[in-house]
Enzyme design. Structure first.
Site, PDB file in Angstrom:
ATOM      1  N   SER A  52      43.999  50.790  25.151  1.00 37.97           N
ATOM      2  CA  SER A  52      44.790  52.018  25.039  1.00 37.97           C
ATOM      3  C   SER A  52      45.650  52.027  23.776  1.00 37.97           C
ATOM      4  CB  SER A  52      45.715  52.165  26.249  1.00 37.97           C
ATOM      5  OG  SER A  52      44.967  52.245  27.432  1.00 37.97           O
TER       6      SER A  52
HETATM    7  N1  SAH Z   1      44.142  47.623  30.061  1.00 33.47           N
HETATM    8  C1  SAH Z   1      43.054  47.379  29.122  1.00 33.47           C
HETATM    9  C2  SAH Z   1      42.255  48.614  28.776  1.00 33.47           C
HETATM   10  C3  SAH Z   1      41.419  48.978  29.859  1.00 33.47           C
HETATM   11  S1  SAH Z   1      40.084  50.105  29.618  1.00 33.47           S
HETATM   12  C4  SAH Z   1      43.530  46.711  27.857  1.00 33.47           C
HETATM   13  O1  SAH Z   1      44.741  46.474  27.716  1.00 33.47           O
HETATM   14  O2  SAH Z   1      42.685  46.400  27.023  1.00 33.47           O
HETATM   15  C5  SAH Z   1      39.735  50.276  31.342  1.00 33.47           C
HETATM   16  C6  SAH Z   1      39.066  49.085  31.961  1.00 33.47           C
HETATM   17  O3  SAH Z   1      38.960  49.353  33.353  1.00 33.47           O
HETATM   18  C7  SAH Z   1      37.654  48.840  31.456  1.00 33.47           C
HETATM   19  O4  SAH Z   1      37.550  47.542  30.963  1.00 33.47           O
HETATM   20  C8  SAH Z   1      36.796  49.061  32.697  1.00 33.47           C
HETATM   21  O5  SAH Z   1      35.663  48.223  32.759  1.00 33.47           O
HETATM   22  C9  SAH Z   1      37.774  48.747  33.804  1.00 33.47           C
HETATM   23  N2  SAH Z   1      37.437  49.292  35.120  1.00 33.47           N
HETATM   24  C10 SAH Z   1      36.870  50.487  35.405  1.00 33.47           C
HETATM   25  N3  SAH Z   1      36.734  50.639  36.740  1.00 33.47           N
HETATM   26  C11 SAH Z   1      37.238  49.497  37.321  1.00 33.47           C
HETATM   27  C12 SAH Z   1      37.379  49.058  38.662  1.00 33.47           C
HETATM   28  N4  SAH Z   1      36.953  49.772  39.706  1.00 33.47           N
HETATM   29  N5  SAH Z   1      37.941  47.841  38.876  1.00 33.47           N
HETATM   30  C13 SAH Z   1      38.367  47.069  37.824  1.00 33.47           C
HETATM   31  N6  SAH Z   1      38.242  47.438  36.543  1.00 33.47           N
HETATM   32  C14 SAH Z   1      37.696  48.644  36.279  1.00 33.47           C
END
Ligand code: SAH
Length: 202
Positions: A52
């Site tokens: 993000s």
């Molecule tokens: N917080 C992260 C950015 C996350 S992007 C950072 O600091 O880099 C969102 C992430 O959520 C992705 O990696 C995606 O694979 C994950 N995601 C999506 N659905 C999910 C779920 N049901 N459980 C766990 N992770 C999930």
């Protein structure tokens, strides 16, 4: 980054600003984007996912209202950057990621940078993480189209859930939800864009 993008837009919690200054964001960004690591936008991290924008990380962290010693669950580990920011504030950080490769590379980054207290797992965070519940705060960094009930159940009384909710591929609404006994008090923090939350029953 902190002065111009974050404090200037109204994030004022000193714990959050200090955490944002402390975490080396470039360590969580793929090599080809190193030159943009501190820029004012999200960046790709592989597998169609993104780290993000710094301001959104800071805003969501502030809305969690965490203090040292609080336990916090992150759903969507991605690169591990948000987890590192949380770990600058409290030593009880649990984070789950549904894509196995991202879970293991984030865990590796966090270990290498000394964030050894962060507990990472390759799990579907739609169901929270019952094993370590209840939490003082839960942050969801991918967007579901409804609030998963397990996340509300796994909050302590007085706990905070910070979550983008809305349709995939469009703008979602950033919600801060505070659990007060049987009541949920919700605050709308405006439009945001996140990758979709996958997993769950659908
Ligand atoms: N917080 C992260 C950015 C996350 S992007 C950072 O600091 O880099 C969102 C992430 O959520 C992705 O990696 C995606 O694979 C994950 N995601 C999506 N659905 C999910 C779920 N049901 N459980 C766990 N992770 C999930």
């Amino acid at each position: 980054m902190v002065a111009n993008q974050i404090a200037a837009r109204g994030v004022s919690d000193e714990l959050v600003l200090a955490a944002m200054r402390a975490v080396p964001r470039h360590e969580f960004v793929p090599d080809e984007y190193l030159g943009q690591a501190y820029d004012d936008h999200p960046l790709p991290i592989g597998f169609g996912q993104t780290i993000s924008q710094p301001y959104i990380v800071a805003l969501m962290t502030e809305l969690l209202q965490i203090e040292p010693g609080d336990s916090v669950l992150e759903v969507g580990t991605g690169s591990g950057y948000q987890a590192a920011v949380l770990a600058e504030i409290t030593d009880q950080v649990y984070t789950v990621e549904i894509i196995p490769e991202l879970a293991s590379s984030a865990e590796e980054s966090l270990r290498r940078l000394g964030y050894t207290q962060v507990i990472v797992a390759n799990l579907d965070g739609y169901y929270g993480w019952e094993e370590y519940a209840p939490f003082d705060a839960i942050i969801v960094t991918a967007a579901p189209d409804h609030i998963p009930s397990a996340l509300v159940q796994q909050l302590k009384d007085g706990g905070r859930l910070v979550i983008p909710v809305g349709p995939p591929g469009a703008y979602q609404t950033l919600w801060q939800i505070i659990k007060q006994g049987e009541q949920l008090v919700s605050y709308n923090w405006g439009p945001v864009r996140f990758v979709p939350l996958t997993g769950g029953p659908g």
